[in-house]
Design an enzyme around this catalytic site. Structure first.
Site, PDB file in Angstrom:
ATOM      1  N   TYR A  74      78.470  31.664 -11.463  1.00  8.11           N
ATOM      2  CA  TYR A  74      78.759  32.649 -10.411  1.00  8.11           C
ATOM      3  C   TYR A  74      77.449  33.310  -9.966  1.00  8.11           C
ATOM      4  O   TYR A  74      77.185  33.432  -8.758  1.00  8.11           O
ATOM      5  CB  TYR A  74      79.759  33.705 -10.895  1.00  8.11           C
ATOM      6  CG  TYR A  74      80.033  34.767  -9.843  1.00  8.11           C
ATOM      7  CD1 TYR A  74      80.681  34.441  -8.651  1.00  8.11           C
ATOM      8  CD2 TYR A  74      79.618  36.085 -10.025  1.00  8.11           C
ATOM      9  CE1 TYR A  74      80.911  35.402  -7.667  1.00  8.11           C
ATOM     10  CE2 TYR A  74      79.852  37.051  -9.049  1.00  8.11           C
ATOM     11  CZ  TYR A  74      80.494  36.702  -7.878  1.00  8.11           C
ATOM     12  OH  TYR A  74      80.709  37.655  -6.905  1.00  8.11           O
ATOM     13  N   ARG A 101      93.087  31.651   3.578  1.00  8.75           N
ATOM     14  CA  ARG A 101      94.042  30.555   3.374  1.00  8.75           C
ATOM     15  C   ARG A 101      95.479  31.048   3.280  1.00  8.75           C
ATOM     16  O   ARG A 101      96.402  30.324   3.628  1.00  8.75           O
ATOM     17  CB  ARG A 101      93.715  29.799   2.074  1.00  8.75           C
ATOM     18  CG  ARG A 101      92.413  29.030   2.119  1.00  8.75           C
ATOM     19  CD  ARG A 101      91.997  28.626   0.725  1.00  8.75           C
ATOM     20  NE  ARG A 101      91.842  29.803  -0.122  1.00  8.75           N
ATOM     21  CZ  ARG A 101      91.588  29.785  -1.433  1.00  8.75           C
ATOM     22  NH1 ARG A 101      91.470  28.639  -2.043  1.00  8.75           N
ATOM     23  NH2 ARG A 101      91.464  30.906  -2.115  1.00  8.75           N
ATOM     24  N   ARG A 102      95.710  32.269   2.813  1.00 10.76           N
ATOM     25  CA  ARG A 102      97.085  32.710   2.543  1.00 10.76           C
ATOM     26  C   ARG A 102      97.782  33.172   3.827  1.00 10.76           C
ATOM     27  O   ARG A 102      97.521  34.267   4.338  1.00 10.76           O
ATOM     28  CB  ARG A 102      97.078  33.815   1.479  1.00 10.76           C
ATOM     29  CG  ARG A 102      96.867  33.246   0.082  1.00 10.76           C
ATOM     30  CD  ARG A 102      96.663  34.312  -0.947  1.00 10.76           C
ATOM     31  NE  ARG A 102      95.336  34.903  -0.899  1.00 10.76           N
ATOM     32  CZ  ARG A 102      94.916  35.867  -1.713  1.00 10.76           C
ATOM     33  NH1 ARG A 102      95.719  36.345  -2.618  1.00 10.76           N
ATOM     34  NH2 ARG A 102      93.696  36.346  -1.619  1.00 10.76           N
ATOM     35  N   GLY A 117      87.503  35.427   4.482  1.00 12.43           N
ATOM     36  CA  GLY A 117      88.109  36.097   3.321  1.00 12.43           C
ATOM     37  C   GLY A 117      88.739  37.414   3.711  1.00 12.43           C
ATOM     38  O   GLY A 117      88.592  38.424   3.018  1.00 12.43           O
ATOM     39  N   PHE A 159      89.411  40.236  -7.023  1.00 13.13           N
ATOM     40  CA  PHE A 159      88.332  39.433  -7.597  1.00 13.13           C
ATOM     41  C   PHE A 159      88.569  39.035  -9.063  1.00 13.13           C
ATOM     42  O   PHE A 159      88.472  37.856  -9.433  1.00 13.13           O
ATOM     43  CB  PHE A 159      87.021  40.232  -7.467  1.00 13.13           C
ATOM     44  CG  PHE A 159      85.809  39.575  -8.032  1.00 13.13           C
ATOM     45  CD1 PHE A 159      85.050  38.688  -7.276  1.00 13.13           C
ATOM     46  CD2 PHE A 159      85.392  39.843  -9.331  1.00 13.13           C
ATOM     47  CE1 PHE A 159      83.917  38.086  -7.808  1.00 13.13           C
ATOM     48  CE2 PHE A 159      84.266  39.249  -9.868  1.00 13.13           C
ATOM     49  CZ  PHE A 159      83.521  38.368  -9.105  1.00 13.13           C
ATOM     50  N   GLY A 199      78.131  46.044  -6.511  1.00 16.38           N
ATOM     51  CA  GLY A 199      78.462  45.942  -7.936  1.00 16.38           C
ATOM     52  C   GLY A 199      79.968  45.838  -8.066  1.00 16.38           C
ATOM     53  O   GLY A 199      80.625  45.174  -7.254  1.00 16.38           O
ATOM     54  N   LEU A 200      80.548  46.537  -9.019  1.00 16.56           N
ATOM     55  CA  LEU A 200      81.977  46.357  -9.303  1.00 16.56           C
ATOM     56  C   LEU A 200      82.872  47.012  -8.244  1.00 16.56           C
ATOM     57  O   LEU A 200      82.819  48.229  -8.042  1.00 16.56           O
ATOM     58  CB  LEU A 200      82.286  46.941 -10.684  1.00 16.56           C
ATOM     59  CG  LEU A 200      81.679  46.105 -11.829  1.00 16.56           C
ATOM     60  CD1 LEU A 200      81.429  46.975 -13.054  1.00 16.56           C
ATOM     61  CD2 LEU A 200      82.572  44.926 -12.181  1.00 16.56           C
ATOM     62  N   SER A 258      76.067  40.010  -4.060  1.00 18.00           N
ATOM     63  CA  SER A 258      76.597  40.738  -5.230  1.00 18.00           C
ATOM     64  C   SER A 258      75.405  41.237  -6.029  1.00 18.00           C
ATOM     65  O   SER A 258      74.289  40.726  -5.864  1.00 18.00           O
ATOM     66  CB  SER A 258      77.412  39.757  -6.090  1.00 18.00           C
ATOM     67  OG  SER A 258      77.693  40.303  -7.363  1.00 18.00           O
ATOM     68  N   ASP A 291      90.403  26.512   4.567  1.00 15.88           N
ATOM     69  CA  ASP A 291      89.673  26.616   3.315  1.00 15.88           C
ATOM     70  C   ASP A 291      88.201  26.388   3.676  1.00 15.88           C
ATOM     71  O   ASP A 291      87.866  25.359   4.287  1.00 15.88           O
ATOM     72  CB  ASP A 291      90.183  25.517   2.364  1.00 15.88           C
ATOM     73  CG  ASP A 291      89.585  25.646   0.972  1.00 15.88           C
ATOM     74  OD1 ASP A 291      88.397  26.007   0.843  1.00 15.88           O
ATOM     75  OD2 ASP A 291      90.323  25.373   0.002  1.00 15.88           O
TER      76      ASP A 291
HETATM   77  P1  NDP Z   1      89.281  39.077  -3.270  1.00 14.82           P
HETATM   78  O1  NDP Z   1      89.724  38.066  -4.260  1.00 14.82           O
HETATM   79  O2  NDP Z   1      90.081  40.312  -3.105  1.00 14.82           O
HETATM   80  O3  NDP Z   1      89.088  38.388  -1.846  1.00 14.82           O
HETATM   81  C1  NDP Z   1      88.503  37.128  -1.705  1.00 14.82           C
HETATM   82  C2  NDP Z   1      88.737  36.615  -0.294  1.00 14.82           C
HETATM   83  O4  NDP Z   1      88.080  35.338  -0.149  1.00 14.82           O
HETATM   84  C3  NDP Z   1      90.202  36.401   0.000  1.00 14.82           C
HETATM   85  O5  NDP Z   1      90.510  36.863   1.291  1.00 14.82           O
HETATM   86  C4  NDP Z   1      90.367  34.889  -0.069  1.00 14.82           C
HETATM   87  O6  NDP Z   1      91.348  34.472   0.873  1.00 14.82           O
HETATM   88  C5  NDP Z   1      88.987  34.409   0.389  1.00 14.82           C
HETATM   89  N1  NDP Z   1      88.719  33.074  -0.129  1.00 14.82           N
HETATM   90  C6  NDP Z   1      88.532  32.716  -1.427  1.00 14.82           C
HETATM   91  N2  NDP Z   1      88.379  31.399  -1.527  1.00 14.82           N
HETATM   92  C7  NDP Z   1      88.483  30.895  -0.257  1.00 14.82           C
HETATM   93  C8  NDP Z   1      88.430  29.601   0.290  1.00 14.82           C
HETATM   94  N3  NDP Z   1      88.253  28.510  -0.492  1.00 14.82           N
HETATM   95  N4  NDP Z   1      88.560  29.448   1.628  1.00 14.82           N
HETATM   96  C9  NDP Z   1      88.760  30.537   2.409  1.00 14.82           C
HETATM   97  N5  NDP Z   1      88.826  31.785   1.951  1.00 14.82           N
HETATM   98  C10 NDP Z   1      88.691  31.968   0.627  1.00 14.82           C
HETATM   99  O7  NDP Z   1      87.788  39.463  -3.708  1.00 14.82           O
HETATM  100  P2  NDP Z   1      86.669  40.430  -3.054  1.00 14.82           P
HETATM  101  O8  NDP Z   1      87.146  41.100  -1.848  1.00 14.82           O
HETATM  102  O9  NDP Z   1      86.130  41.230  -4.153  1.00 14.82           O
HETATM  103  O10 NDP Z   1      85.567  39.327  -2.696  1.00 14.82           O
HETATM  104  C11 NDP Z   1      84.948  39.227  -1.429  1.00 14.82           C
HETATM  105  C12 NDP Z   1      83.481  38.875  -1.622  1.00 14.82           C
HETATM  106  O11 NDP Z   1      82.830  39.950  -2.289  1.00 14.82           O
HETATM  107  C13 NDP Z   1      83.236  37.631  -2.471  1.00 14.82           C
HETATM  108  O12 NDP Z   1      82.201  36.878  -1.897  1.00 14.82           O
HETATM  109  C14 NDP Z   1      82.808  38.224  -3.815  1.00 14.82           C
HETATM  110  O13 NDP Z   1      81.974  37.337  -4.531  1.00 14.82           O
HETATM  111  C15 NDP Z   1      82.038  39.438  -3.337  1.00 14.82           C
HETATM  112  N6  NDP Z   1      81.836  40.495  -4.316  1.00 14.82           N
HETATM  113  C16 NDP Z   1      82.887  41.087  -4.969  1.00 14.82           C
HETATM  114  C17 NDP Z   1      82.654  42.083  -5.883  1.00 14.82           C
HETATM  115  C18 NDP Z   1      83.746  42.719  -6.686  1.00 14.82           C
HETATM  116  O14 NDP Z   1      83.452  43.356  -7.709  1.00 14.82           O
HETATM  117  N7  NDP Z   1      84.984  42.640  -6.273  1.00 14.82           N
HETATM  118  C19 NDP Z   1      81.292  42.571  -6.144  1.00 14.82           C
HETATM  119  C20 NDP Z   1      80.266  41.865  -5.428  1.00 14.82           C
HETATM  120  C21 NDP Z   1      80.542  40.894  -4.534  1.00 14.82           C
HETATM  121  P3  NDP Z   1      92.462  33.368   0.598  1.00 14.82           P
HETATM  122  O15 NDP Z   1      92.758  33.355  -0.873  1.00 14.82           O
HETATM  123  O16 NDP Z   1      93.607  33.791   1.455  1.00 14.82           O
HETATM  124  O17 NDP Z   1      91.844  32.101   1.086  1.00 14.82           O
HETATM  125  C1  8X3 Z   2      81.162  40.730  -8.524  1.00 18.59           C
HETATM  126  C2  8X3 Z   2      80.603  41.749  -9.472  1.00 18.59           C
HETATM  127  O1  8X3 Z   2      79.647  42.066 -11.820  1.00 18.59           O
HETATM  128  O2  8X3 Z   2      81.665  40.714 -11.612  1.00 18.59           O
HETATM  129  O3  8X3 Z   2      80.171  40.026  -7.866  1.00 18.59           O
HETATM  130  O4  8X3 Z   2      79.549  39.839 -10.902  1.00 18.59           O
HETATM  131  S1  8X3 Z   2      80.359  41.034 -11.012  1.00 18.59           S
END
Ligand code: NDP
Ligand code: 8X3
Length: 251
Positions: free
Chosen positions: A151, A34-35, A9, A188, A182-183, A138, A58
């Site tokens: 989730y 993936r992108r 990711g 996301f 957290g957030l 998270s 993926d």
């Molecule tokens: P983003 O959406 O900014 O990033 C998500 C990343 O995951 C992207 O690089 C995306 O890449 C990759 N990804 C998603 N689906 C796939 C897939 N099927 N195969 C390969 N890669 C994948 O979100 P965040 O940076 O916030 O999220 C990162 C992690 O942090 C996640 O696990 C999320 O649950 C966790 N998190 C986020 C929080 C928040 O508030 N933002 C809080 C707590 C935890 P691409 O689309 O190019 O494949």
């Molecule tokens: C991402 C934070 O609060 O949307 O894991 O679940 S929350």
């Protein structure tokens, strides 16, 4: 010798910020996502600092995951640090009207994808009798909130897997730790709300959310402790957040 960090990711948010932080600190990078366009840009930028190899798969595709990892060029094949970060929320609906495709996506990506990547890399770490796995959970791994049902379940699974990995890999000297934000203001919510950017933006308004760089900083801190120190579990929230549902919004 330069250490190699493998980040899933890495095209956005926490994963991208971590790639930048590790590059600035002299780690070789294996970046997954993936992108293709985003990945190419990140590779071009960070290659100016350190060697970078990219894998476009993926995480739901177990064959592509295994083949991608098996295909790593020799100079990237010894993974010192794995950051299991790829994942997202899909939807925010009560259980009775939840969308089955959203449920599949969260379980297949956040849980099974993390497992496929880990399963392909752990044997190499065992062979080396060293390694560090960071699982990005998270606050949703620690508590459940209304409409967060699946989730939260997927992130509770990440928490359980983090503990299970630590137990099973203990005898091999591999460090395993979970980081539970957290957030954080990333892509996301845009993914959660299927491209509805007005709704996504509102999630981060009226208070100071964490930034992806805050989490990258913490990840870097965790991995750079002396090897006998393993930060097993870390929860981090914005100062304005007290729980998943208590946020000091000044709107
Ligand atoms: P983003 O959406 O900014 O990033 C998500 C990343 O995951 C992207 O690089 C995306 O890449 C990759 N990804 C998603 N689906 C796939 C897939 N099927 N195969 C390969 N890669 C994948 O979100 P965040 O940076 O916030 O999220 C990162 C992690 O942090 C996640 O696990 C999320 O649950 C966790 N998190 C986020 C929080 C928040 O508030 N933002 C809080 C707590 C935890 P691409 O689309 O190019 O494949
Ligand atoms: C991402 C934070 O609060 O949307 O894991 O679940 S929350």
């Amino acid at each position: 010798m330069m250490k190699t960090v493998f980040i899933t990711g890495a095209t956005s948010g926490i994963g991208k910020a971590s790639a930048i932080a590790f590059a600035k600190n002299g780690y070789k990078l294996v970046l997954c996502g993936r992108r293709e366009d985003r990945m190419a840009e990140i590779q071009e930028e960070l290659s100016k600092l350190v060697p970078v190899h990219t894998l476009l798969f993926d995480v739901r595709d177990k064959v592509a995951v295994a083949e991608g990892i098996a295909s790593l060029p020799t100079e990237f094949a010894k993974i010192d640090i794995l950051i299991n970060n790829a994942g997202n929320a899909h939807g925010l609906d009560p259980i009775q009207t939840g969308n089955l495709d959203d449920w599949d996506a969260m379980i297949d990506i956040n849980v099974k994808g993390l497992l496929y990547v880990s399963r392909a890399i752990i044997p190499m770490m065992i062979e080396n009798r060293a390694g560090h796995i960071i699982n990005i959970g998270s606050t949703a791994a620690k508590e459940v909130y209304p409409n967060g049902n699946v989730y939260c379940a997927s992130k509770h699974a990440v928490d359980a897997l983090n503990q299970g990995m630590r137990m099973d890999l203990n005898q091999y000297g591999i460090r395993v730790g979970g980081i539970h934000p957290g957030l954080v203001e990333t892509g996301f919510s845009e993914v959660r709300f299927k491209g509805d950017s007005d709704r996504a933006e509102k999630v981060y308004q009226g208070y100071s959310p964490l930034q992806p760089e805050d989490i990258a900083d913490i990840i870097l801190f965790v991995v750079s402790r002396p090897y006998h120190v393993n930060i097993a579990d870390l929860v981090v929230m914005p100062t304005d957040q007290a729980s998943s549902t208590i946020i000091n919004k000044k709107l």
